[in-house]
Design a protein around this motif. Structure first.
Motif, PDB file in Angstrom:
ATOM      1  N   ASP A  77      -8.392  -3.861  -2.057  1.00 42.63           N
ATOM      2  CA  ASP A  77      -7.275  -3.566  -1.166  1.00 42.63           C
ATOM      3  C   ASP A  77      -7.015  -2.075  -0.973  1.00 42.63           C
ATOM      4  OD1 ASP A  77      -6.472  -5.919  -0.125  1.00 42.63           O
ATOM      5  OD2 ASP A  77      -4.789  -6.218  -1.480  1.00 42.63           O
ATOM      6  N   VAL A  78      -8.039  -1.305  -0.717  1.00 44.87           N
ATOM      7  CA  VAL A  78      -7.889   0.132  -0.524  1.00 44.87           C
ATOM      8  C   VAL A  78      -7.674   0.437   0.959  1.00 44.87           C
ATOM      9  CG1 VAL A  78      -9.004   2.388  -0.767  1.00 44.87           C
ATOM     10  CG2 VAL A  78      -9.328   0.634  -2.520  1.00 44.87           C
ATOM     11  N   PHE A  79      -6.583   1.107   1.281  1.00 40.76           N
ATOM     12  CA  PHE A  79      -6.333   1.572   2.641  1.00 40.76           C
ATOM     13  C   PHE A  79      -6.771   3.032   2.692  1.00 40.76           C
ATOM     14  CE2 PHE A  79      -3.975   3.714   5.934  1.00 40.76           C
ATOM     15  CZ  PHE A  79      -3.995   2.809   6.977  1.00 40.76           C
ATOM     16  N   TYR A  80      -7.577   3.378   3.679  1.00 33.29           N
ATOM     17  CA  TYR A  80      -7.974   4.772   3.828  1.00 33.29           C
ATOM     18  C   TYR A  80      -8.300   5.077   5.279  1.00 33.29           C
ATOM     19  CZ  TYR A  80     -12.802   3.176   4.096  1.00 33.29           C
ATOM     20  OH  TYR A  80     -13.960   2.536   4.478  1.00 33.29           O
ATOM     21  N   ASN A  81      -8.190   6.331   5.625  1.00 29.09           N
ATOM     22  CA  ASN A  81      -8.552   6.829   6.944  1.00 29.09           C
ATOM     23  C   ASN A  81      -9.028   8.258   6.739  1.00 29.09           C
ATOM     24  OD1 ASN A  81      -7.707   8.481   9.517  1.00 29.09           O
ATOM     25  ND2 ASN A  81      -7.924   6.359  10.162  1.00 29.09           N
ATOM     26  N   VAL A  92      -5.978  19.999  -0.833  1.00 27.70           N
ATOM     27  CA  VAL A  92      -4.574  20.280  -0.610  1.00 27.70           C
ATOM     28  C   VAL A  92      -3.875  18.945  -0.396  1.00 27.70           C
ATOM     29  CG1 VAL A  92      -2.912  21.398   0.916  1.00 27.70           C
ATOM     30  CG2 VAL A  92      -5.125  22.501   0.460  1.00 27.70           C
ATOM     31  N   TYR A  93      -2.877  18.657  -1.216  1.00 26.12           N
ATOM     32  CA  TYR A  93      -2.115  17.415  -1.101  1.00 26.12           C
ATOM     33  C   TYR A  93      -0.805  17.670  -0.381  1.00 26.12           C
ATOM     34  CZ  TYR A  93      -4.836  14.746  -4.500  1.00 26.12           C
ATOM     35  OH  TYR A  93      -5.822  14.066  -5.132  1.00 26.12           O
ATOM     36  N   TYR A  94      -0.448  16.752   0.498  1.00 25.76           N
ATOM     37  CA  TYR A  94       0.913  16.726   1.006  1.00 25.76           C
ATOM     38  C   TYR A  94       1.716  16.011  -0.074  1.00 25.76           C
ATOM     39  CZ  TYR A  94       4.831  16.357   4.132  1.00 25.76           C
ATOM     40  OH  TYR A  94       6.074  16.486   4.694  1.00 25.76           O
ATOM     41  N   PRO A  95       2.857  16.542  -0.478  1.00 27.25           N
ATOM     42  CA  PRO A  95       3.513  16.027  -1.684  1.00 27.25           C
ATOM     43  C   PRO A  95       4.087  14.618  -1.598  1.00 27.25           C
ATOM     44  CG  PRO A  95       4.890  17.675  -0.615  1.00 27.25           C
ATOM     45  CD  PRO A  95       3.572  17.671   0.108  1.00 27.25           C
ATOM     46  N   ASP A  96       4.426  14.132  -0.420  1.00 29.57           N
ATOM     47  CA  ASP A  96       5.095  12.843  -0.320  1.00 29.57           C
ATOM     48  C   ASP A  96       4.131  11.664  -0.403  1.00 29.57           C
ATOM     49  OD1 ASP A  96       7.840  13.674   0.044  1.00 29.57           O
ATOM     50  OD2 ASP A  96       7.202  14.434   2.002  1.00 29.57           O
ATOM     51  N   ILE A  97       4.671  10.547  -0.849  1.00 25.96           N
ATOM     52  CA  ILE A  97       3.955   9.280  -0.841  1.00 25.96           C
ATOM     53  C   ILE A  97       4.411   8.528   0.410  1.00 25.96           C
ATOM     54  CG2 ILE A  97       3.660   7.055  -2.019  1.00 25.96           C
ATOM     55  CD1 ILE A  97       4.180   8.605  -4.661  1.00 25.96           C
ATOM     56  N   MET A 109      -3.240   5.353  -3.307  1.00 30.02           N
ATOM     57  CA  MET A 109      -3.015   6.124  -4.526  1.00 30.02           C
ATOM     58  C   MET A 109      -4.179   5.976  -5.506  1.00 30.02           C
ATOM     59  SD  MET A 109      -0.054   7.624  -4.123  1.00 30.02           S
ATOM     60  CE  MET A 109       0.490   8.023  -5.768  1.00 30.02           C
ATOM     61  N   CYS A 110      -4.878   4.855  -5.483  1.00 29.93           N
ATOM     62  CA  CYS A 110      -5.992   4.654  -6.417  1.00 29.93           C
ATOM     63  C   CYS A 110      -7.123   5.658  -6.169  1.00 29.93           C
ATOM     64  CB  CYS A 110      -6.517   3.223  -6.352  1.00 29.93           C
ATOM     65  SG  CYS A 110      -7.259   2.772  -4.771  1.00 29.93           S
ATOM     66  N   PHE A 111      -7.219   6.184  -4.948  1.00 29.07           N
ATOM     67  CA  PHE A 111      -8.267   7.148  -4.628  1.00 29.07           C
ATOM     68  C   PHE A 111      -8.004   8.510  -5.271  1.00 29.07           C
ATOM     69  CE2 PHE A 111     -10.443   9.946  -1.337  1.00 29.07           C
ATOM     70  CZ  PHE A 111     -11.720   9.655  -1.778  1.00 29.07           C
ATOM     71  N   ASN A 130       0.815  -1.208   0.000  1.00 26.03           N
ATOM     72  CA  ASN A 130       0.000   0.000   0.000  1.00 26.03           C
ATOM     73  C   ASN A 130       0.850   1.260   0.000  1.00 26.03           C
ATOM     74  OD1 ASN A 130      -1.758  -2.167   1.568  1.00 26.03           O
ATOM     75  ND2 ASN A 130      -3.128  -0.736   0.553  1.00 26.03           N
ATOM     76  N   ARG A 131       0.561   2.132  -0.957  1.00 24.86           N
ATOM     77  CA  ARG A 131       1.189   3.448  -1.055  1.00 24.86           C
ATOM     78  C   ARG A 131       0.057   4.456  -0.913  1.00 24.86           C
ATOM     79  NH1 ARG A 131       3.174   4.309  -6.199  1.00 24.86           N
ATOM     80  NH2 ARG A 131       4.844   5.627  -5.466  1.00 24.86           N
ATOM     81  N   VAL A 132       0.211   5.411  -0.019  1.00 29.58           N
ATOM     82  CA  VAL A 132      -0.875   6.339   0.264  1.00 29.58           C
ATOM     83  C   VAL A 132      -0.426   7.786   0.150  1.00 29.58           C
ATOM     84  CG1 VAL A 132      -2.054   4.695   1.785  1.00 29.58           C
ATOM     85  CG2 VAL A 132      -0.455   6.325   2.767  1.00 29.58           C
ATOM     86  N   LYS A 133      -1.409   8.643  -0.045  1.00 30.98           N
ATOM     87  CA  LYS A 133      -1.209  10.097  -0.055  1.00 30.98           C
ATOM     88  C   LYS A 133      -2.029  10.686   1.088  1.00 30.98           C
ATOM     89  CE  LYS A 133       0.211  12.390  -3.328  1.00 30.98           C
ATOM     90  NZ  LYS A 133       1.398  13.109  -3.632  1.00 30.98           N
ATOM     91  N   ILE A 134      -1.602  11.832   1.547  1.00 28.17           N
ATOM     92  CA  ILE A 134      -2.315  12.563   2.589  1.00 28.17           C
ATOM     93  C   ILE A 134      -2.850  13.847   1.964  1.00 28.17           C
ATOM     94  CG2 ILE A 134      -2.094  13.731   4.813  1.00 28.17           C
ATOM     95  CD1 ILE A 134       0.276  11.811   5.384  1.00 28.17           C
ATOM     96  N   LEU A 135      -4.126  14.126   2.218  1.00 28.54           N
ATOM     97  CA  LEU A 135      -4.713  15.330   1.659  1.00 28.54           C
ATOM     98  C   LEU A 135      -5.751  15.914   2.597  1.00 28.54           C
ATOM     99  CD1 LEU A 135      -7.633  14.500  -0.419  1.00 28.54           C
ATOM    100  CD2 LEU A 135      -5.838  12.809  -0.586  1.00 28.54           C
ATOM    101  N   MET A 136      -6.099  17.141   2.336  1.00 28.32           N
ATOM    102  CA  MET A 136      -7.098  17.831   3.126  1.00 28.32           C
ATOM    103  C   MET A 136      -8.157  18.391   2.176  1.00 28.32           C
ATOM    104  SD  MET A 136      -6.999  21.347   5.308  1.00 28.32           S
ATOM    105  CE  MET A 136      -6.788  22.220   3.791  1.00 28.32           C
ATOM    106  N   VAL A 137      -9.422  18.225   2.573  1.00 28.46           N
ATOM    107  CA  VAL A 137     -10.549  18.725   1.801  1.00 28.46           C
ATOM    108  C   VAL A 137     -11.421  19.541   2.745  1.00 28.46           C
ATOM    109  CG1 VAL A 137     -12.584  18.063   0.447  1.00 28.46           C
ATOM    110  CG2 VAL A 137     -10.506  16.694   0.313  1.00 28.46           C
ATOM    111  N   ASP A 138     -11.987  20.618   2.239  1.00 24.97           N
ATOM    112  CA  ASP A 138     -12.899  21.427   3.047  1.00 24.97           C
ATOM    113  C   ASP A 138     -14.072  20.565   3.500  1.00 24.97           C
ATOM    114  OD1 ASP A 138     -15.370  23.374   3.303  1.00 24.97           O
ATOM    115  OD2 ASP A 138     -13.552  24.582   3.521  1.00 24.97           O
TER     116      ASP A 138
END
Length: 153
Positions: A52-56, A82-87, A70-72, A24-32
């Motif tokens: 196999d989607v990991f999310y929180n 707003v995305y945090y740039p790192d994986i 990443m599929c999301f 699993n490779r994930v991104k961190i983001l913020m949405v209003d």
């Protein structure tokens, strides 16, 4: 996220924990927060088509903080966010008891990773503890866990 059956505790001759690694490779983001319904709808679309989607998702006063596979990303691009740039990579820590009963794990892992200059995001659920580390630090992090006798599955 595929997990092996980890319901049995670590054997009595081992005094450390097990670590479940995966792809699993994930991104961190913020949405209003006003986009909550749309985020949930897009997440359901993702879950119905991708395995196999990991999310929180955490909801604050004005935001939804999302950690998602990443599929999301292809779904959420429809929203201003707003995305945090790192994986990040996901590592599951297993102690043989429900995640809410783990004592000292956060402190031990935080100290270990702080000593080697790796920042972590720690997610605790009812049954599991997950740490997220930047992909560039993944091998270094796994090696650090091995150095303190964590068993890698």
């Amino acid at each position: 996220m595929t997990n092996k059956n980890l319901s049995s505790p670590v054997s009595s001759d081992e005094n450390r924990y097990m670590v479940q690694t995966n792809e699993n490779r994930v991104k961190i983001l913020m949405v209003d927060k006003t986009e909550k319904r749309k985020v949930l709808s897009l997440l359901l679309q993702c879950l119905s088509t991708d395995n196999d989607v990991f999310y929180n998702i955490n909801e604050g006063n004005n935001e939804l903080s999302i950690v998602a596979d990443m599929c999301f990303e292809k779904y959420i691009k429809q929203l201003p966010c707003v995305y945090y740039p790192d994986i990040y990579r996901v590592i599951q820590i297993h102690e043989g008891c429900p995640g809410i009963d783990h004592i000292g794990t956060v402190s031990e892992i935080s100290s270990l990773f702080a000593d080697i200059n790796i920042s972590i995001l720690y997610i605790n659920t009812y049954n599991n503890n997950f740490i997220l580390i930047k992909e560039k630090d993944y091998t270094k992090g796994i090696n650090a866990l091995i150095s303190i006798d964590y068993k890698i599955l």
